[in-house]
Design a protein around this motif. Sequence first.
Motif, PDB file in Angstrom:
ATOM      1  N   THR A 281      -6.323  -9.981   2.465  1.00  0.00           N
ATOM      2  CA  THR A 281      -6.522  -9.326   1.174  1.00  0.00           C
ATOM      3  C   THR A 281      -6.002  -7.897   1.257  1.00  0.00           C
ATOM      4  OG1 THR A 281      -8.775  -8.643   1.787  1.00  0.00           O
ATOM      5  CG2 THR A 281      -8.546 -10.725   0.588  1.00  0.00           C
ATOM      6  N   ALA A 282      -5.874  -7.259   0.087  1.00  0.00           N
ATOM      7  CA  ALA A 282      -5.405  -5.878   0.008  1.00  0.00           C
ATOM      8  C   ALA A 282      -6.475  -5.035  -0.676  1.00  0.00           C
ATOM      9  CB  ALA A 282      -4.086  -5.797  -0.768  1.00  0.00           C
ATOM     10  N   GLY A 283      -6.680  -3.834  -0.183  1.00  0.00           N
ATOM     11  CA  GLY A 283      -7.766  -2.991  -0.670  1.00  0.00           C
ATOM     12  C   GLY A 283      -7.642  -2.577  -2.117  1.00  0.00           C
ATOM     13  N   PHE A 284      -6.399  -2.452  -2.633  1.00  0.00           N
ATOM     14  CA  PHE A 284      -6.173  -2.006  -4.006  1.00  0.00           C
ATOM     15  C   PHE A 284      -5.645  -3.152  -4.877  1.00  0.00           C
ATOM     16  CE2 PHE A 284      -6.493   1.882  -1.687  1.00  0.00           C
ATOM     17  CZ  PHE A 284      -6.886   2.861  -2.586  1.00  0.00           C
ATOM     18  N   ASP A 285      -6.218  -4.322  -4.702  1.00  0.00           N
ATOM     19  CA  ASP A 285      -5.763  -5.539  -5.371  1.00  0.00           C
ATOM     20  C   ASP A 285      -6.863  -6.069  -6.290  1.00  0.00           C
ATOM     21  OD1 ASP A 285      -4.785  -8.017  -6.124  1.00  0.00           O
ATOM     22  OD2 ASP A 285      -4.538  -8.770  -4.086  1.00  0.00           O
ATOM     23  N   PRO A 286      -6.558  -6.370  -7.556  1.00  0.00           N
ATOM     24  CA  PRO A 286      -7.560  -6.970  -8.445  1.00  0.00           C
ATOM     25  C   PRO A 286      -8.134  -8.282  -7.901  1.00  0.00           C
ATOM     26  CG  PRO A 286      -5.638  -6.272  -9.705  1.00  0.00           C
ATOM     27  CD  PRO A 286      -5.286  -6.122  -8.258  1.00  0.00           C
ATOM     28  N   LEU A 287      -7.371  -8.997  -7.077  1.00  0.00           N
ATOM     29  CA  LEU A 287      -7.829 -10.276  -6.539  1.00  0.00           C
ATOM     30  C   LEU A 287      -8.610 -10.137  -5.235  1.00  0.00           C
ATOM     31  CD1 LEU A 287      -4.702 -12.578  -7.108  1.00  0.00           C
ATOM     32  CD2 LEU A 287      -6.599 -12.103  -8.656  1.00  0.00           C
ATOM     33  N   PHE A 310      -6.177  -5.336   4.324  1.00  0.00           N
ATOM     34  CA  PHE A 310      -5.343  -4.151   4.487  1.00  0.00           C
ATOM     35  C   PHE A 310      -5.811  -3.150   3.432  1.00  0.00           C
ATOM     36  CE2 PHE A 310      -2.789  -7.451   6.473  1.00  0.00           C
ATOM     37  CZ  PHE A 310      -2.353  -6.822   7.631  1.00  0.00           C
ATOM     38  N   GLU A 311      -6.719  -2.268   3.837  1.00  0.00           N
ATOM     39  CA  GLU A 311      -7.456  -1.417   2.909  1.00  0.00           C
ATOM     40  C   GLU A 311      -6.566  -0.543   2.036  1.00  0.00           C
ATOM     41  OE1 GLU A 311      -8.003  -1.544   6.165  1.00  0.00           O
ATOM     42  OE2 GLU A 311     -10.118  -2.008   6.561  1.00  0.00           O
ATOM     43  N   ASP A 312      -5.402  -0.147   2.538  1.00  0.00           N
ATOM     44  CA  ASP A 312      -4.576   0.841   1.840  1.00  0.00           C
ATOM     45  C   ASP A 312      -3.392   0.249   1.096  1.00  0.00           C
ATOM     46  OD1 ASP A 312      -3.306   0.042   4.156  1.00  0.00           O
ATOM     47  OD2 ASP A 312      -2.704   2.072   4.772  1.00  0.00           O
ATOM     48  N   LEU A 313      -3.346  -1.084   0.957  1.00  0.00           N
ATOM     49  CA  LEU A 313      -2.180  -1.712   0.337  1.00  0.00           C
ATOM     50  C   LEU A 313      -2.523  -2.370  -0.998  1.00  0.00           C
ATOM     51  CD1 LEU A 313      -0.254  -3.210   3.386  1.00  0.00           C
ATOM     52  CD2 LEU A 313       0.139  -1.067   2.150  1.00  0.00           C
ATOM     53  N   ILE A 314      -1.470  -2.799  -1.693  1.00  0.00           N
ATOM     54  CA  ILE A 314      -1.573  -3.357  -3.033  1.00  0.00           C
ATOM     55  C   ILE A 314      -1.169  -4.823  -3.034  1.00  0.00           C
ATOM     56  CG2 ILE A 314      -1.153  -1.155  -4.193  1.00  0.00           C
ATOM     57  CD1 ILE A 314       1.792  -2.004  -4.498  1.00  0.00           C
ATOM     58  N   HIS A 315      -1.491  -5.504  -4.111  1.00  0.00           N
ATOM     59  CA  HIS A 315      -1.040  -6.876  -4.313  1.00  0.00           C
ATOM     60  C   HIS A 315       0.491  -6.911  -4.274  1.00  0.00           C
ATOM     61  CE1 HIS A 315      -1.837 -10.976  -5.844  1.00  0.00           C
ATOM     62  NE2 HIS A 315      -0.633 -10.862  -6.371  1.00  0.00           N
ATOM     63  N   GLY A 316       1.024  -7.973  -3.678  1.00  0.00           N
ATOM     64  CA  GLY A 316       2.476  -8.140  -3.664  1.00  0.00           C
ATOM     65  C   GLY A 316       3.192  -7.495  -2.510  1.00  0.00           C
ATOM     66  N   PHE A 317       2.455  -6.988  -1.517  1.00  0.00           N
ATOM     67  CA  PHE A 317       3.130  -6.227  -0.465  1.00  0.00           C
ATOM     68  C   PHE A 317       4.045  -7.077   0.418  1.00  0.00           C
ATOM     69  CE2 PHE A 317      -1.015  -7.104   1.725  1.00  0.00           C
ATOM     70  CZ  PHE A 317      -0.544  -7.720   2.881  1.00  0.00           C
TER      71      PHE A 317
END
Length: 353
Positions: A281-287, A310-317
């Motif tokens: 999962t990503a920390g800044f992801d709505p999902l 990955f606390e500091d990343l976004i969806h789609g990385f």
Amino acid sequence: MSPQVQAVALRAILQLPQPLRRLIAGAPIRLDGNELALDAQLLLRLQRMIGHDGLSAPTPEIARAAMVQSNKLMTFNRLGGVSVGERRIPTPSGELAARLYRPAEVAGPGPLLIFYHGGGFVVGDIETHDDACRFLARQAGIRVLSVDYRLAPEHRFPAAFDDALAAFRFAADNAEALGTTPESIAVGGDSAGGNLAAVVSYATRSEEIRPAFQLLVYPAVDATRRRRSRELFGRGFLLTDADIDWFMANYVPEVGERGDHRLSVLLAEDLTGLPPAYVVTAGFDPLRDEGEAYVQRLKESGVPVIDRRFEDLIHGFMNLRQAGGRFQEAMVEIASTLRAGLALRAGRLQDQP
């Protein structure tokens, strides 16, 4: 500005010294106890500067073209060391295009990952995820079969699920030709593709041939509920709240169907018997929260799980690897963990009488 000029400018900006990149990106963004990676914040800032905000569009055709264009901007080089061959997968609804990736150093039989691309069941294809599949194949030392399943709204639920399941069964039936064995086939994907990998694993859990492993990267697993992460990160972090609504309206317009386990696998009553999973999962992801709720359900059901936020990343990385920095680091970790998970799984299968 032409796409070619945009690509050159983007690459130049990404290579600037850290203080200049911070100046362009703006002050650090901190939310829910995490700080957004500078690499992610910079790319989001550049996206907004060229008029891109979110993944949906007035029509699916426009959204698909935008994703293709965005992918071209982010793909600076074709990753070498991987042979690529086109394949066709027969299904009851017609043939699907597929692409088989094999690392140059892999000659004999070995694990195969069936990869389902992300894109909300509406956008994306095997080309938009070509770099991710090349990288997973090379870094994990495995073959990867990328599947071009049917998209909505032309083909609505459960078309994508039907194609994903048909692709797994095709691979199992043709394992030798694909350089593997039926017991060595894993499934994986990102976002909507992570959903398809999860639901294929669930649909086949009681069958003699089922996936050996599941790689679920920021998967969508519950289309019935809005969790806290969707409220926190539903705007300004690539995948938006409006995007999710748009994707679901195209794929499953009947709201009453969205609790079906072929889509919302988190709601399935019994998750026992599923293959081992690696859930990212990503920390800044709505999902984020639904993915982590699925991790908890799997653990409660006795399914071996490796979970990583990955606390500091976004969806789609996954599609941003060539921007380097945190995106590259995350992909290296994912591929290495996948490799270890498959090796461990293979060892356990060999130990069984």
